[in-house]
Design an enzyme around this catalytic site. Structure first.
Site, PDB file in Angstrom:
ATOM      1  N   CYS A 289       8.505  20.762  -9.978  1.00 18.30           N
ATOM      2  CA  CYS A 289       9.623  20.999  -9.349  1.00 18.30           C
ATOM      3  C   CYS A 289       9.818  22.851  -8.268  1.00 18.30           C
ATOM      4  CB  CYS A 289      10.497  20.734  -9.427  1.00 18.30           C
ATOM      5  SG  CYS A 289      12.477  20.457  -7.923  1.00 18.30           S
TER       6      CYS A 289
ATOM      7  N   HIS B 205       5.945   0.004  -2.767  1.00 22.90           N
ATOM      8  CA  HIS B 205       5.373   0.604  -4.223  1.00 22.90           C
ATOM      9  C   HIS B 205       5.727   1.843  -3.451  1.00 22.90           C
ATOM     10  CE1 HIS B 205       2.954  -3.428  -5.425  1.00 22.90           C
ATOM     11  NE2 HIS B 205       3.453  -3.778  -5.561  1.00 22.90           N
TER      12      HIS B 205
ATOM     13  N   ASN C 218       0.437  -1.217   0.054  1.00 22.55           N
ATOM     14  CA  ASN C 218      -0.064  -0.322   0.109  1.00 22.55           C
ATOM     15  C   ASN C 218       0.511   1.249  -0.027  1.00 22.55           C
ATOM     16  OD1 ASN C 218      -2.147  -1.871   0.250  1.00 22.55           O
ATOM     17  ND2 ASN C 218      -2.287  -1.290   2.145  1.00 22.55           N
TER      18      ASN C 218
ATOM     19  N   CYS D 191      15.812  16.670 -11.463  1.00 21.58           N
ATOM     20  CA  CYS D 191      16.265  16.719 -10.201  1.00 21.58           C
ATOM     21  C   CYS D 191      16.438  15.484  -8.505  1.00 21.58           C
ATOM     22  CB  CYS D 191      17.100  18.195  -9.751  1.00 21.58           C
ATOM     23  SG  CYS D 191      15.745  18.860  -8.584  1.00 21.58           S
TER      24      CYS D 191
END
Ligand code: APR
Length: 255
Positions: free
Chosen positions: A151, A122, A105, A133
């Site tokens: 970002c 996962h 999960n 980056c």
């Protein structure tokens, strides 16, 4: 005593004697926190196309992918809280009865319940990562009103830090899962169909290494007739509550 009561006591005995227990969890443990499973009744894959979580699809159309990812993981389920099953595992860990949790999960509910030794096989939806980056962000630090999120360091595309179809499993949880399958006396499987490779291999490897397999699920899974030694048939919160009673209160009878 019903079959399930007998199995609960048997499971508690194995867990008490176990030198190292691994909890191996899937979407079913979070269903009672309001997060639907992927398969079966009301499963996410009956409503959404699994391609949504394919990395090539994400790169080709990040806006579309992010619109659905936000709807599923951040608008709907972002406020999900740990349930009794997550809390019992955390108490087992505190009492030295649980060595490690390997979860498929991405909801972070084991950590929010207080479990410390958790490996997110996962990945984890509470983190975002820049594909250019590799800067990491807590999802709470990113404004998801502007999609796709960029970002702040380099302007690159941010992606939830969980494994998309077509991506490899991160090395740390992968090694932790292989090690757990080698050293565990008990593997406690909670709420998984065992459909998805390579996550679904570990209970089989644990069994080959001599582990006792305890499974919690309201329905039979790929494991039940193949490797499960003790099948606690029922919902995670109900079965884990009964297991906690049997495990944490010394049994009066000596059977
Ligand atoms: N308590 C315990 N188990 C439950 C409950 C419940 N209340 N409700 C449903 N289940 C069980 C179902 O019977 C099923 O066996 O949970 C399981 C959910 O199965 P899946 O939806 O296939 O989830 P999972 O096995 O975790 O999927 C593995 O598939 O799509 C990928 O990356 C995704 O991690 C996921 C992986």
């Amino acid at each position: 005593m019903t079959l399930n009561e007998k199995n609960i006591h048997k499971a508690a005995e194995f867990l008490r004697k176990s030198k190292f227990t691994t909890a191996y969890t899937g979407a079913g443990i979070s269903v009672e926190s309001g997060i639907p499973p992927f398969r079966g009744e009301g499963g996410l894959w009956t409503k959404y196309d699994p391609n949504l979580l394919d990395i090539d699809h994400f790169i080709q159309d990040p806006l579309r992918a992010w619109e659905i990812i936000k709807e599923i993981y951040y608008s709907h389920f972002g406020s999900a809280k740990p349930n009794k099953a997550h809390l019992v595992l955390a108490e087992m860990e505190q009492r030295g009865l649980l060595g490690r949790t390997i979860t498929q999960n991405i909801d972070n509910l084991h950590q929010e319940a207080g479990c410390k030794n958790v490996f997110d096989f996962h990945g984890n939806s509470k983190r975002l990562v820049c594909l250019s980056c590799h800067t990491y962000y807590a999802v709470t630090d990113v404004n998801l009103d502007h999609l796709p999120p960029a970002c702040r360091q380099c302007g690159g595309l941010l992606k939830p830090d969980y494994v998309f179809f077509g991506e490899s499993i991160p090395q740390i949880p992968l090694s932790a899962a292989y090690e757990a399958a080698k050293i565990s006396d008990v593997f406690l499987i909670i709420g998984t169909t065992g459909e998805v490779m390579p996550a679904n291999q570990f209970p089989l490897i644990a069994k080959e290494n001599g582990a006792t397999i305890i499974e919690v699920n309201p329905h039979e899974s790929n494991y039940t007739s193949a490797v499960t030694d003790i099948f606690l048939q029922g919902k995670a919160t109900e079965m884990m509550e009964l297991l906690a009673e049997a495990l944490f209160t010394p049994s009066l009878d000596n059977d």
